[in-house]
Scaffold this motif. Sequence first.
Motif, PDB file in Angstrom:
ATOM      1  N   ASN B 272       0.816  -1.221   0.000  1.00 41.46           N
ATOM      2  CA  ASN B 272       0.000   0.000   0.000  1.00 41.46           C
ATOM      3  C   ASN B 272       0.844   1.263   0.000  1.00 41.46           C
ATOM      4  O   ASN B 272       0.524   2.240   0.666  1.00 41.46           O
ATOM      5  CB  ASN B 272      -0.944   0.011   1.219  1.00 41.46           C
ATOM      6  CG  ASN B 272      -1.726  -1.269   1.310  1.00 41.46           C
ATOM      7  OD1 ASN B 272      -1.381  -2.160   2.082  1.00 41.46           O
ATOM      8  ND2 ASN B 272      -2.742  -1.370   0.482  1.00 41.46           N
ATOM      9  N   THR B 274       2.255   4.713  -0.698  1.00 44.45           N
ATOM     10  CA  THR B 274       1.604   5.930  -1.162  1.00 44.45           C
ATOM     11  C   THR B 274       2.567   7.107  -1.025  1.00 44.45           C
ATOM     12  O   THR B 274       3.283   7.216  -0.042  1.00 44.45           O
ATOM     13  CB  THR B 274       0.333   6.207  -0.328  1.00 44.45           C
ATOM     14  OG1 THR B 274      -0.545   5.083  -0.467  1.00 44.45           O
ATOM     15  CG2 THR B 274      -0.400   7.443  -0.817  1.00 44.45           C
ATOM     16  N   SER B 275       2.622   7.927  -2.077  1.00 39.02           N
ATOM     17  CA  SER B 275       3.361   9.187  -1.998  1.00 39.02           C
ATOM     18  C   SER B 275       2.582  10.205  -2.819  1.00 39.02           C
ATOM     19  O   SER B 275       1.452   9.926  -3.216  1.00 39.02           O
ATOM     20  CB  SER B 275       4.780   9.005  -2.537  1.00 39.02           C
ATOM     21  OG  SER B 275       4.750   8.939  -3.937  1.00 39.02           O
ATOM     22  N   HIS B 279      -0.294   5.866  -5.527  1.00 37.96           N
ATOM     23  CA  HIS B 279      -1.364   5.532  -4.597  1.00 37.96           C
ATOM     24  C   HIS B 279      -1.457   4.038  -4.383  1.00 37.96           C
ATOM     25  O   HIS B 279      -1.633   3.288  -5.349  1.00 37.96           O
ATOM     26  CB  HIS B 279      -2.707   6.051  -5.111  1.00 37.96           C
ATOM     27  CG  HIS B 279      -2.635   7.486  -5.542  1.00 37.96           C
ATOM     28  ND1 HIS B 279      -2.557   8.522  -4.654  1.00 37.96           N
ATOM     29  CD2 HIS B 279      -2.549   8.035  -6.775  1.00 37.96           C
ATOM     30  CE1 HIS B 279      -2.463   9.665  -5.323  1.00 37.96           C
ATOM     31  NE2 HIS B 279      -2.452   9.393  -6.612  1.00 37.96           N
ATOM     32  N   ASP B 280      -1.278   3.621  -3.121  1.00 38.46           N
ATOM     33  CA  ASP B 280      -1.694   2.278  -2.748  1.00 38.46           C
ATOM     34  C   ASP B 280      -1.045   1.184  -3.585  1.00 38.46           C
ATOM     35  O   ASP B 280      -1.716   0.269  -4.034  1.00 38.46           O
ATOM     36  CB  ASP B 280      -3.227   2.221  -2.965  1.00 38.46           C
ATOM     37  CG  ASP B 280      -3.872   1.462  -1.832  1.00 38.46           C
ATOM     38  OD1 ASP B 280      -3.159   1.166  -0.861  1.00 38.46           O
ATOM     39  OD2 ASP B 280      -5.067   1.168  -1.949  1.00 38.46           O
ATOM     40  N   ARG B 481      -1.488   4.187  -9.880  1.00 33.99           N
ATOM     41  CA  ARG B 481      -1.941   2.947  -9.245  1.00 33.99           C
ATOM     42  C   ARG B 481      -1.526   1.744 -10.075  1.00 33.99           C
ATOM     43  O   ARG B 481      -1.323   1.865 -11.280  1.00 33.99           O
ATOM     44  CB  ARG B 481      -3.467   2.927  -9.138  1.00 33.99           C
ATOM     45  CG  ARG B 481      -4.010   3.950  -8.196  1.00 33.99           C
ATOM     46  CD  ARG B 481      -5.523   4.013  -8.277  1.00 33.99           C
ATOM     47  NE  ARG B 481      -5.978   5.214  -7.583  1.00 33.99           N
ATOM     48  CZ  ARG B 481      -6.100   5.287  -6.260  1.00 33.99           C
ATOM     49  NH1 ARG B 481      -5.854   4.241  -5.510  1.00 33.99           N
ATOM     50  NH2 ARG B 481      -6.483   6.418  -5.693  1.00 33.99           N
TER      51      ARG B 481
END
Lengths: 339, 507
Positions: B272, B274-275, B279-280, B481
């Motif tokens: 997961n 995220t930055s 995402h995720d 993503r």
Amino acid sequence: MTTQTNESADARPKEGRARRVLNAIGVQNISLVIALILLVAFIGSQNSNFFYTSNLATIGTTVAIVGILAVVQTVVMLIGGLDISVGSQAGLTSVTSAMIFMATGSATAGIVGALVVGAAAGLFNGIVIIYGRVNAVIATLATFAAYRGLANVISNGRAQGYTGTDAVFVFLARGNVFGIPVLIWILILVAVAIQLMLHYTDIGRNIYAVGGNAVAARLAGIALNRYVLGVYVLVGVVAALAGILLTARTGSGQPTSGSQGLELQSITAAALGGCSLQGGRGTIVGTVLAVILLGVLQNGLIILNVNSFYQDIAQGALLVIAVVIQQKRAGGGGVGLPT
Amino acid sequence: MAASQLQDTDEAVLVLDNVSKGFSGVQALDAVTLRARAGEVLALMGENGAGKSTLLKIMSAAHAADSGRIVLDGNEVSFASPVDARRNGIRVVAQEPEIMGNLSVAENVYVGALPRNGRLVDRARLFEMARSDIERAGFSGLLDPRAYGRDLSPAQRQIVEILRALVGKPRVIAFDEPTSSLSDHEAEALFHLIGRLCEDGIAVIYVSHRMKEIFRVATRVLVLRDGRVVGERPADETDDSELVRMMVGRDLSTLFHHTSHEPGRPILSLRNLTSADVHDVSFDVHAGEVVVLAGLVGAGRTELARAIIGDLPVTGGTILVDGEEMKPTSPRDAIRAGLCLAPEERKTQALLMKRSVKDNISLAIVGQLSRWHVIRRRQEREVAARHARRLSVRTPNLDNEVSKLSGGNQQKVVLARWLARRSKLLILDEPTRGVDVGAKADIYAIIDQLAAEGAAVLVISSELPEVLGLADRIVVMQRGRVSGELGRDEASEENILGLSILEEEAA
């Protein structure tokens, strides 16, 4: 004078020994040597007093203080920075060393105190540049003014103390070792130490890397901040050494006299010696040659009785010439503003 | 064929006739003749260093030829400057365009020819002109005329450069690897534009390494090797393997090595993650495995790589290296944990251009090579020599300045640096971008070999044949993503492309 290190480096193994030696010295340095020879020949032909040992020693001792500052200025420029505050740091530490000496009566305490103050001043420059994200020129321009002001505040703008009777200070200013003045030995020691660091250690290699391409250096795992901070602290310490020598030579702590203009002279010498203002390029040998050249020029103008105001013009002209030559070497297009 | 070429000299809009050019002893071009005809697309092919760029520079008057003629509309001409060449309708679309960061897209396009209202710039008309240009060129929705240059992605910068070439009355437009920074979607728009330029009677010259594009757009193909013309073919009378043979004398099928590896323990696990632009994201890279991150340019793949390596802040999720959580605050931490990144822009992000091959290879290990900070120089030279040899870096010696090497050899130097560091996981961002065919094959072989020796390799690639040729597993990203994961056997150009763009169009 303009080019050729590049092309010739390519075919190195095939070339003769003379050529290899030439390459090792570097084209820029050879030009400096030639300029130096011409200058010496000219001054010598006009006034043979130039060659007196006493005059040569005078040149040596005058360039020593500028010389050690030019050597560390080279390191700052290699890492892609600039330190305009070196002269002010020298003035501040000169006053500090004399005042501590007067208060304690110990030359050692004065020297150590000055070195600590120098390191702190350098550290402050580094912190402003790194954590304040301020351009090095602006940051050190600010401290150039601030450190000079500080020196004047603590000394009330006057020369401090008298060190002319202390054995240590007298030795630094007028001592000889193997017939060579201590001041010149100090220049040699500083230059050799820095040269060894740059050439033989990972620290030196990483300094060239950070100045040559900071992004690449960071992605290669080099701790940029540590190196930049370290370099400015080094400058502070060496500027303090210069301040101590200034105190020793004049016999008292000088807030401004003697240290004014050292920033310009050290930057001129480094640039003339082949330091790139963009970082990553430059050598100690080149800088030292340039320091000697500047010293000879200054001395020549004096013994030829040239109005001393012309010295400033000569020095400014040299800085411009040095940088113009460098831009040509860098081969940038003639379009747009210089970077 | 040579006889007919001589006859149709005067039909061509622009002829470079027997042009030669040397640089300090290296003959970059040797009696090269090129004809650009109205309404035709001439593809210019050749390995890096074959002379394509030099030829374009002579065309745009950035360089002067040592000998030979330039004939425009049947008259011999000599251009005084690039501006002069432009004025005569010759445009070269640069691969890495100069964009002014503080000016808008519209101003960047019309720089030097801004519409005026008296003495003032007519800004309303300027933006309107730029907007309609973008639309007519088929790049609607990809570029805002009011956006600032500094905020543009590489693809958008390329589009600005293309739009610049259309201003005024171009006669000849040369594209220098225009798609290297474009996604397939944007490239498609460019191909339509080129079709229309041809209909308008403009002569197009198209430089590219990508075979598919060549056959998509070109009428004729001119192949250069070592500064000489190897051959010229109508595009419909030749094929990939003939062109590759002409360029290098090597068969296309030998380009990819792929030995199937037995994936070992997971080296890198993202959970997961995220930055700002990612995402995720969750996936694993195992020891002995080549995972390729596919997707469009701008899908967040480079940003993901930079987050993993500690170059961009992670805002959520975890990174596990060898099962242990890693929270890198700088690349230094990640490198210590055994990771490394060979970034997309070699020259500005990876190499010390003014330093030697040796210094560049040892950059990440000088500390390890030192005792009390003194570099053990003999050992350093040995390590550098070994890795340069292993990657067959072509250089006269290890002290050669790295800027003198070709793009492919520069990339090998970057790889050598990380092999020398014995990294557990190598992240390679577009490792073959701007690299010639010969060096590409070498790089593919090394990647395969590294995985065979148990390293984990994460490759970011936008070239589908490369994705398919290299990968044991493919992770496709779209808009920051993960949009899908494919095994080597189930992957095809179609389903990778589908995962890259389909959802985007629906959204």
